[in-house]
Design a protein around this motif. Structure first.
Motif, PDB file in Angstrom:
ATOM      1  N   ASN A 289      55.662   5.687   2.222  1.00 59.09           N
ATOM      2  CA  ASN A 289      54.332   5.393   1.707  1.00 59.09           C
ATOM      3  C   ASN A 289      53.360   6.396   2.312  1.00 59.09           C
ATOM      4  O   ASN A 289      53.768   7.494   2.716  1.00 59.09           O
ATOM      5  CB  ASN A 289      53.938   3.952   2.029  1.00 59.09           C
ATOM      6  N   GLN A 290      52.094   6.049   2.399  1.00 61.37           N
ATOM      7  CA  GLN A 290      51.080   6.923   2.982  1.00 61.37           C
ATOM      8  C   GLN A 290      50.322   6.185   4.090  1.00 61.37           C
ATOM      9  O   GLN A 290      49.120   6.350   4.268  1.00 61.37           O
ATOM     10  CB  GLN A 290      50.108   7.398   1.894  1.00 61.37           C
ATOM     11  N   LEU A 291      51.053   5.384   4.844  1.00 57.95           N
ATOM     12  CA  LEU A 291      50.450   4.582   5.900  1.00 57.95           C
ATOM     13  C   LEU A 291      50.100   5.438   7.114  1.00 57.95           C
ATOM     14  O   LEU A 291      50.770   6.449   7.383  1.00 57.95           O
ATOM     15  CB  LEU A 291      51.410   3.461   6.301  1.00 57.95           C
ATOM     16  N   VAL A 292      49.074   5.031   7.855  1.00 61.90           N
ATOM     17  CA  VAL A 292      48.626   5.782   9.025  1.00 61.90           C
ATOM     18  C   VAL A 292      48.377   4.815  10.176  1.00 61.90           C
ATOM     19  O   VAL A 292      48.373   3.595  10.012  1.00 61.90           O
ATOM     20  CB  VAL A 292      47.329   6.574   8.720  1.00 61.90           C
ATOM     21  N   GLY A 293      48.172   5.387  11.351  1.00 59.74           N
ATOM     22  CA  GLY A 293      47.822   4.583  12.518  1.00 59.74           C
ATOM     23  C   GLY A 293      49.029   4.144  13.321  1.00 59.74           C
ATOM     24  O   GLY A 293      50.176   4.524  13.053  1.00 59.74           O
ATOM     25  N   ARG A 294      48.756   3.344  14.317  1.00 55.70           N
ATOM     26  CA  ARG A 294      49.799   2.857  15.214  1.00 55.70           C
ATOM     27  C   ARG A 294      50.539   1.672  14.599  1.00 55.70           C
ATOM     28  O   ARG A 294      49.939   0.799  13.969  1.00 55.70           O
ATOM     29  CB  ARG A 294      49.182   2.431  16.552  1.00 55.70           C
ATOM     30  N   ILE A 295      51.843   1.659  14.782  1.00 56.22           N
ATOM     31  CA  ILE A 295      52.656   0.530  14.349  1.00 56.22           C
ATOM     32  C   ILE A 295      52.331  -0.661  15.252  1.00 56.22           C
ATOM     33  O   ILE A 295      52.331  -0.517  16.476  1.00 56.22           O
ATOM     34  CB  ILE A 295      54.156   0.875  14.435  1.00 56.22           C
ATOM     35  N   PRO A 296      52.015  -1.820  14.677  1.00 60.22           N
ATOM     36  CA  PRO A 296      51.638  -2.976  15.501  1.00 60.22           C
ATOM     37  C   PRO A 296      52.703  -3.305  16.546  1.00 60.22           C
ATOM     38  O   PRO A 296      53.906  -3.186  16.297  1.00 60.22           O
ATOM     39  CB  PRO A 296      51.501  -4.108  14.479  1.00 60.22           C
ATOM     40  N   THR A 310      59.898   5.243   8.382  1.00 57.71           N
ATOM     41  CA  THR A 310      59.963   6.677   8.102  1.00 57.71           C
ATOM     42  C   THR A 310      59.304   7.006   6.774  1.00 57.71           C
ATOM     43  O   THR A 310      59.159   6.157   5.899  1.00 57.71           O
ATOM     44  CB  THR A 310      61.429   7.146   8.076  1.00 57.71           C
ATOM     45  N   GLY A 311      58.906   8.274   6.628  1.00 58.61           N
ATOM     46  CA  GLY A 311      58.264   8.701   5.392  1.00 58.61           C
ATOM     47  C   GLY A 311      56.779   8.415   5.345  1.00 58.61           C
ATOM     48  O   GLY A 311      56.141   8.607   4.302  1.00 58.61           O
ATOM     49  N   ASN A 312      56.191   7.971   6.460  1.00 62.12           N
ATOM     50  CA  ASN A 312      54.739   7.783   6.589  1.00 62.12           C
ATOM     51  C   ASN A 312      54.258   8.729   7.684  1.00 62.12           C
ATOM     52  O   ASN A 312      54.329   8.399   8.868  1.00 62.12           O
ATOM     53  CB  ASN A 312      54.407   6.335   6.951  1.00 62.12           C
ATOM     54  N   LYS A 313      53.779   9.910   7.310  1.00 67.35           N
ATOM     55  CA  LYS A 313      53.496  10.968   8.280  1.00 67.35           C
ATOM     56  C   LYS A 313      52.327  10.660   9.200  1.00 67.35           C
ATOM     57  O   LYS A 313      52.134  11.317  10.209  1.00 67.35           O
ATOM     58  CB  LYS A 313      53.263  12.282   7.542  1.00 67.35           C
ATOM     59  N   ASN A 335      44.198  14.311   7.042  1.00 63.98           N
ATOM     60  CA  ASN A 335      44.769  13.956   5.746  1.00 63.98           C
ATOM     61  C   ASN A 335      46.052  13.168   5.886  1.00 63.98           C
ATOM     62  O   ASN A 335      47.035  13.384   5.170  1.00 63.98           O
ATOM     63  CB  ASN A 335      45.035  15.220   4.910  1.00 63.98           C
ATOM     64  N   GLY A 336      46.067  12.237   6.836  1.00 61.93           N
ATOM     65  CA  GLY A 336      47.232  11.389   7.001  1.00 61.93           C
ATOM     66  C   GLY A 336      48.341  12.023   7.793  1.00 61.93           C
ATOM     67  O   GLY A 336      49.411  11.458   7.947  1.00 61.93           O
TER      68      GLY A 336
END
Length: 414
Positions: A289-296, A310-313, A335-336
């Motif tokens: 996807n196009q998710l950003v930020g820290r993984i909870p 994976t796949g979310n830069k 830009n993500g």
């Protein structure tokens, strides 16, 4: 009559029987069209299983007469039709499986209050459905919204109980790499629940198991926040679509959720920390996807593998990256993407332009003195006059040794 080698078309006499409650023709080699299948007006049909055949055509219009229908499985055939809106008036429907056919178009006709209040399983995967999904759709499925132990699904007063026999339960991997968990009930009814990569151990009876699978279609737009009201939903698969926007934070209210697959969409934003409250969640896939930020960070999220993210830069944190022991935040994303990722090395043109200008200027000055005799004479005269003004005594010393000096005084006065 399921799990045989029956071939040919479905005899109309079977569906025309008024007092038949269960018709199971699944897993055969039946062919032909089902469009002409006729169901009697006063039909008592409650279960129709024709999945995993080679049937084509369109959904029979006469199915609207089955006012007592509870289970309809037409999956894994060659049916080409729009969504069967003719079924929306059947309030008794509990299970609808249309997966792996050629259904197309939208499902807007379901955006009506009172449609299938007892629905527990809807599987539309691997078709060509498209369009946005409105929030009102989810509010009509009341059975998925309440937290309760449920009640037995009955057919003519007979309970469809789970057969707890290892010979009647199967967990296998098909040729596409999907895990298939088959729930086998009395009367030979087999409901197959498929989730890519998920090894769900379904131990509950049909009356309390709930699933929504819209994967591998062309659904788009944001995921409705109203889905968070489905508090008794066990499995949700929206993967391989074109959903956009953020993951609704209301998903944290789905306390019974065990499997969540939102992979291969166009979702953006941060992962809602509310998902960490889903203590029953055993399978999660948010990849590509196009998710950003820290993984909870939560006890539940620590159990998921790296492949789930994976796949979310723009994502970081365990299990994707090593956690920062100093507690410092990572550099902001561009830009993500992280600013130091392979495709984001920016050239400082301001610095390079200054260096190029200095080099060219210095080269022109030195080159002019070396290769242009007139300029060199002018330069030496100017330097000589400046030195004399600063140090007048140089005139006397240079005059004594004038013959040894490269500069000829007479030449300067010409």
């Amino acid at each position: 009559m399921s799990n045989n080698s029956l071939s040919g078309m479905i005899p109309q006499c079977l569906t025309a029987i008024r007092n038949i409650s269960v018709l199971n023709l699944a897993r055969n080699n039946l062919t032909g069209t089902i469009s002409n299948v006729e169901v009697s007006k006063d039909s008592s049909l409650e279960v129709l299983e024709i999945g995993r055949n080679r049937l084509g055509g369109q959904v029979p219009k006469s199915l609207a007469k089955c006012t007592e229908l509870k289970v309809l499985n037409m999956g894994n055939n060659n049916i080409t039709d729009s969504f069967p809106c003719l079924l929306k008036s059947i309030s008794t429907l509990r299970v609808l499986v249309l997966r792996s056919n050629n259904f197309y178009g939208g499902i807007e006709c379901l955006n009506t209050n009172g449609t299938w209040p007892g629905l527990q399983i809807i599987d539309l995967a691997h078709n060509n459905f498209r369009g946005e999904i409105q929030g009102i759709l989810w509010r009509t499925w009341q059975k998925m919204m309440v937290t309760e132990d449920g009640f037995q699904l009955t057919i003519k007063g007979q309970e469809l109980r789970r057969i707890y026999n290892s010979d009647r339960m199967s967990l296998a991997t098909n040729r596409n790499g999907f895990k298939e968990v088959s729930l086998v009930f009395e009367y030979g009814i087999s409901i197959t629940v498929t989730n890519k990569g998920s090894e769900m151990n379904l131990v509950k009876i049909l009356s309390i198991f709930t699933l929504i699978d819209f994967s591998c279609n062309n659904f788009s737009g944001p995921i409705p926040k109203e889905m968070g009201e489905l508090k008794s939903l066990h499995a949700l698969n929206l993967s391989r679509n074109a959903f956009t926007g953020e993951i609704p934070s209301s998903f944290g209210n789905m306390s019974a959720l065990e499997c969540l697959d939102l992979s291969q969409n166009k979702l953006s934003g941060h992962i809602p920390p509310q998902l960490g409250k889903l203590t029953f969640l055993s399978f999660l896939n948010l990849s590509n996807n196009q998710l950003v930020g820290r993984i909870p960070t939560s006890t539940q999220f620590s159990t998921f593998p790296k492949a789930s993210f994976t796949g979310n830069k723009g994502l970081w944190g365990p299990p994707l990256t090593v956690d920062n022991k100093a507690g410092l935040s990572p550099p902001p994303t561009v830009n993500g993407r992280p600013p130091n990722s392979g495709h984001n090395h920016e050239v400082n043109w301001d610095l390079i332009s200054v260096e190029i200008g200095f080099t060219l200027g210095f080269g022109v000055a030195i080159g002019s003195l070396v290769f242009c005799k007139r300029w060199s004479k002018w330069y030496y005269r100017a330097v000589y006059n400046i030195l004399l003004k600063i140090f007048p005594q140089l005139e006397e010393r240079i005059g004594i040794h004038r013959r040894h000096v490269h500069i000829n005084q007479r030449w300067w006065r010409r």
